[in-house]
Design a protein around this motif. Structure first.
Motif: not given
Length: 257
Positions: A171-175
């Motif tokens: 989720a952090h990487l996608v953001a």
């Protein structure tokens, strides 16, 4: 989507196997059942035949396992014999949480043995059956009650620094989170995760401006240095930094994105 950990793999993660990807944990699932299965069988034999000597012997196995992470006799038997029959991977060193559980089992075996010597068989059976029930849960599900309690205590004390789950990391990487490799420049040059930047752990607090307030996912070879680096950065005022753990976990994250 990132491969999700099964219930059993989450149990292993809680036991301290935090540097492994879900795929690696899957390879270890069955092998890590061997030692508790054998130890519980020995406990059951000593308990139901009322032999304190057997229980004392199993107790020593648990104490030895706590003191020697890579030298539990049953782990050695598995690694040098049993696993070759099935073509399985070798078991790694036991992390602290699992060793703590071995120590607790050793203490309970010792207590049951002493109770038999004191001619208190019902009390001995009570302690032994409680231990067997806890071991049965570990063997069937990899859920270790002591590891669960340890995590709860560490969280309450604010000292729990387990790596992010791969789902949280995704989720952090996608953001738009940055991947930060905190290994040495030589290690980084020999092979890094695509897109990662290299900020060695020992000097990472000198790069606060480079990181800014961006979300950062830190990794190293095993997860130890990335944990230390994460704590350093948080102590310096950067709240949006997270320990991803080992390089293998970072690679598993990238493979799914």
């Amino acid at each position: 989507m990132t491969e999700k950990m099964s219930f059993q793999q989450k149990g292993l993660f809680q036991q301290g196997y935090q540097e492994y990807s879900p795929g690696q944990l899957k390879q270890l699932e069955w092998g890590l059942r061997f030692t508790p299965f054998v130890c519980s069988a020995l406990t059951a034999y000593g308990l139901f035949t009322a032999q304190p000597a057997v229980l004392f012997a199993v107790s020593l196995l648990g104490i030895w396992a706590f003191l020697a992470p890579a030298a539990h006799p049953m782990d050695l038997l598995y690694n040098h014999g049993i696993r070759h029959l099935a073509g399985a991977v070798a078991l790694p060193e036991n992390p602290f949480q699992r060793r703590l559980a071995c120590l607790a089992a050793g203490v309970m075996n010792c207590a049951a043995a002493v109770l038999f010597l004191l001619e208190l068989p019902n009390a001995a059976l009570g302690v032994g059956l409680m231990l067997l029930a806890l071991q049965a849960i570990v063997i069937t599900t990899h859920l270790c009650v002591l590891s669960w309690m340890y995590e709860g205590i560490m969280r309450a004390l604010g000292k729990w620094h387990a790596p992010l789950s791969l789902q949280e990391a995704e989720a952090h990487l996608v953001a738009g989170a940055k991947l930060v490799d905190v290994r040495s420049p030589n290690e980084f040059a020999r092979g890094a995760v695509p897109g990662a930047i290299n900020l060695p752990a020992e000097h990472i607090d000198q790069h606060l401006n480079a990181l800014g307030q961006d979300c950062c996912l830190l990794y190293c070879q095993s997860g130890a240095r990335s944990q230390i680096a994460t704590q350093k950065l948080r102590a310096s005022g950067l709240a949006n930094v997270h320990n991803l753990g080992s390089k293998a976990r970072a690679e598993a994250l990238l493979q799914e994105n």
